[in-house]
Design an enzyme around this catalytic site. Sequence first.
Site, short mmCIF file in Angstrom:
data_model
loop_
_atom_site.label_atom_id
_atom_site.label_comp_id
_atom_site.label_asym_id
_atom_site.label_seq_id
_atom_site.Cartn_x
_atom_site.Cartn_y
_atom_site.Cartn_z
N ARG A 148 -66.60 -83.03 25.33
CA ARG A 148 -67.82 -83.59 25.88
C ARG A 148 -68.64 -82.57 26.63
O ARG A 148 -69.86 -82.64 26.65
CB ARG A 148 -67.48 -84.75 26.81
CG ARG A 148 -67.78 -86.05 26.13
CD ARG A 148 -67.89 -87.21 27.04
NE ARG A 148 -67.64 -88.38 26.23
CZ ARG A 148 -66.90 -89.40 26.58
NH1 ARG A 148 -66.36 -89.44 27.76
NH2 ARG A 148 -66.72 -90.40 25.76
N GLY A 149 -67.97 -81.61 27.25
CA GLY A 149 -68.67 -80.58 28.02
C GLY A 149 -69.65 -79.82 27.17
O GLY A 149 -70.85 -79.77 27.46
#
Lengths: 603, 358
Positions: free
Chosen positions: B288-289
Site C-alpha cells: 500500500r505504501g
Amino acid sequence: MKSSIHPAAYPFAAITGNHQAKLALMLLAVDPTLKGALIRGRPGQAKSALARSFAAMIDLRLIEAPLGVTEDRLLGGLDIEATLRDGKRRAARGLMAEAHQGALYIDDINLLEDNLISLVAGALERGAVRMEREGISEILPAEFFLIGTYNPAEGEVSAVLKDRVGLIVEAEPSDSVDDRAEILSRVSRFDRDPKDFNKEFEIETSRIKAGIEETRKRLPSVCVSSRNIRNLADAAVRLGVEGNRADLFAARAARAHAALNRRDEVIDEDLIIAIRLALAPRATIAPTEKERESTQERDTSESEVESGASERAGDQSIENLMIQAMDAQAPDDLLRPPHRLRSSASAGRRVEARGLASGRYTGTTTRRAQSAKIAIDATLRAAAPHQSARRRQDRVRVTTDDLRYKKFKRRSGVLFIFAVDASSSMAVNRLAQAKGAMTRLLKSAYLHRDRVALISFRGEGAEVLLGPTRSVELGKRVVEAMPAGGATPVAKGVLRSIEVARIARARDRSQTLLLLFTDGRANVGAGGERRRPEIEEELRRLGSVLQREGIASVVVDTRSMFVSTGEGKSLAAALGGRYVYLPRADSNSIHDAISGAASELRE
Amino acid sequence: MGIESQISSRAVYPFTAIVDQEEMKLALLLAVIDPLIGGVIIFGHRGTAKSTAVRALADLLPTITRVKGCLYGCDPDRVSELCSDCAALLDHKGRLARQRAAVPVVDLPLGATEDRVCGTLDIERALAEGVKAFEPGLLARANRGFLYIDEVNLLEDHLVDVLLDAAASGRNIVEREGISVSHPARFVLVGSGNPEEGELRPQLLDRFGLFTEVATIADLDLRVEIVVRRERFERDPAAFGEEFRQEQSRLGQRIVRAKKMLSRVTTERELLRRIAALCVRLATDGHRGELTIARAARALAALEGRSKTTSEDARRVAVMALRHRLRKDPLDRVESAARIAQAIDEIFPTPVRLKAIR
C-alpha cells in the site's frame, strides 16, 4: 432541567469576592462567542450560585445538565410519547438544543463522562447538534455558551473541552473572618426574606444590567488592532498554548473587556485580562523556561537577525503584560502540564448516583437485564410489521414479544497504575521496564479502552509522571532519565496511586490494577516514620484501603535472588496483592504477568 | 432539511482562506483528485483548523451525475456498480434518468447509533403501511462522496467494524430487523483527531491513504492573520466568502482539470523503481505504501497541470503516504517522519519545500 428566572434568586450583586468569575460571566454575557467559562474552585465557594444568580439577573436561559445526564437527553433522540401517539417518528430536543441562544450549565463538569464531554465540545464548535441515532437524522441549532464549575482537586477537565471554551477562571476563597461574617449575614438575610433582600440590591443590580446592555451595544465598535492580536499571540506562544483557537478567544476577551470599561480601543489592561482569563490557564510551560529557549534560538539563528531588533522591542512590553497577568494569585498547579493531577479529596461519592444503564447506547437486544431501558425505536420496528394483523385503530399495539432493550457500552477498561520505586540505583532500569510494559499495553489499549498512569516514588514523596491516558504519544514523552536515590516511601507511592484511581473512577468507574515495581524494602512511612513495625502497620492499613476501594495490586519484585530476603513477598502480603518475581524483567514477561491479572478484572 | 442547509451555508469557511497548514490542504486536494488514494487522516494539535478544512472541502468539489431519485446516488455510467433498484429499473425501462448533484460530504458525528450509520427498517412506513422498507443510513448518503469522522480515534469499535467492512468491499450489507439489503457504499474516508485522546485501531489506520500531521502555528504574523480572518468571517460570512470567491472558483477549476487529466499522467518506470526502493528501505508492510505514493504523486502532477510525474512529486507526498506505515517501536525515540525524510534524502536527493496552494 431547571429553567431560569426565579423571582427570588440570590442577587448576583450580593455575591462577595469572586471578581474573576464574575468578570468572566459579564464578558460572556457581552460576547457569547467566547463560548463559555470554566470556574475552578473548592466546594462551597458559591460557584453554582454565581451561575444561577447571573442567569436570573440577565434573564438568560440557563439549561442545567446534571452529571448523570444520558447521551440521548444531551443530544436529543426519539420522542417516545409523540411517536407512539402519532405513529410517526418525532424527535425530542436534547438539552444542548434547548440551550440554543442561552447557556448550558454543568456542575462538576470534570466528572462528566468522556463521551458526553466530546458531544458538548462538538456542539460548541459547530453551534449545532447533529443527531444520527434511534432512526432520527437531524441537525438543530445549538448556539449556547457553556458554564462549567468544578473542583480541580477531583481531577482536571478534559483538554478537548478546555480547548473549546474561551475563559478559565479561579473562584477565590474568602478567607478573612470579616468576609465570611458578611457572607453569613447576607445569606441569612436572604433566607429570611428573599424579596426584601433582593430589594436591598436593586440599585446595584439594575446598574450592572444597564452596564451589560450598554457594553453589548458598544462591542462592535471596539477596535482590536493587529498589534494587540500580535501581543496576545506572542503570549500564547510563550506559554506553550496548544492550537490557534485560544488567540481568538483572547482577542474577543480583550475587546469585550474594553467595551465593558467604555473604551473603543484596547489598552494594556484589557490585554492583561485576556491573558489572565484566556491564555494563562492553558499554559503548558512556565514562561521563564520558554524565555530561555527562545533567546538561545535567537543567538544561534543568523537569519532572524534582521527581524530580531524589532521583535526584541516588542518583547519588553509583552513580558510586562504577562508578568502582570500571572501575578494575580495564579495557583501553582495551573502551570503544570494538563495531565498531572493534584492531591487528595475523595471523589467517589457521585458514582452511586448514576444509573446502571449508562454509557454509550450501542445496539439493542431482546434480553431483558436488570434495570434495562426499553429501546423504543427498535421495539416499534419489531412491532410495526404486525400492526395490520393486530388490527390497530389509532394506537400502535406493542406486545411483550416486541420489546427491545438498549445495550450500553461503557468506555471504561482497566486503569493500570505503574508505581515505580525510584529510590535505588536500579531505578532507571525499573522505569525502563515499566515504560516498556506500559507502551505494550497502550498499543492494544483501544481494544479494551484501557489506560495507564505512571507514578514514581523516592525520598520523601511520590510524583505522578503521567496521569491516566490512552495515548502512546504521551507515554513516550515521559522523562527518560529521572533522579534516583534516597529512601523508599512505598506508602507514599500507594497513597498517590489510590488518589489517581479515585479521580479516574469518579468519571468512568474503571477497574484499577496497581503495579508496584520495587525491591520491596519500604524504609520510610508516609509521614516520615523510620521505625519498621510502624511502616509495616501502615502498609497493612493501606492494603485494607486498597481492598475496600476494589483496587487489585501486584508487587513486581525486581531484586536479584542473591540479595532478596523475601521483602517483596511480605509487602505483597501486607497489601493483600499478588506477587510476581521478575528480577531481569523484559517488557514481554511483565506484559504477560499483567495480562493475567487484568483478564481477571475484566470478568 | 431547511435548517440543515441554513446551518451549513452559514458556517462554511472558505478553504482558500485557511492560513498555512499546507500539508493538510495538499493531502485533502490529492484525495479529491484521486479517490483511489484512499482518504486522509489528519492528526494533531487541537484548534488547528482540521475540521474547518474538511468541511470547507465540500465547496470545492465538482458536481457528479447520478441516477435521478436513487437513494444511493448511483452512477448511471457504471452499470456494474448499480444498486438493485437501479439495476431493476434499467432492465425494465432500458435507460436511467440522470441528474447533476453535489458530491456528498457526510459527517459521521460522535453519538451516532449503528442503525443510522448502516440504515434500517423505515419505521414510519412500517407503522403506516405495514411494509418493510429500507431506510438508508449515512453510508448510503456518503456513496461516491466523502465520509468525515471528527475525533476518529474516539469512534466506537462496533462502528469501526462497520466502516472497515464497507471500505473493504465498497458495499454496505444490512441484515437486521427482517431487512436484507446490499447497496453500494464507496466513499473516501477523512478522519481527524488528537493523538492524545487515544490510539487508532491499526486496521482502520491502514485504510487511510495519506496521514497528515498538523501543529500549532507559531509564526506571529500568521497567527494575527488567522484571528483577523476568523473575526471578519464571523462578522459577515457572506462578504468574507465574496472576497475569496475568485480564489475558490480558481481552485475548483484546477481540481476539475486535474481530475480530467489524471488518467493521462504517466510515471516512468525508473521513478516507480525508486518509489519501491524507498518502501523497501523503510520496510513498510505490504504494497500500500508504494501504491499510495505513486497515486498521490500522479494526482499532484495533475493538480499542477503536468502530464508526467517527477521525483519531486514523489518526494513531496512520500512522508504523508508512509508516516503511518512504519513499524512502530514504542521505545524508538526517532519520529517516523524523520526516518522517512532521511530515507527520502538518500533515494531522492535535492531538498524540497511545499508550495503554497493558491
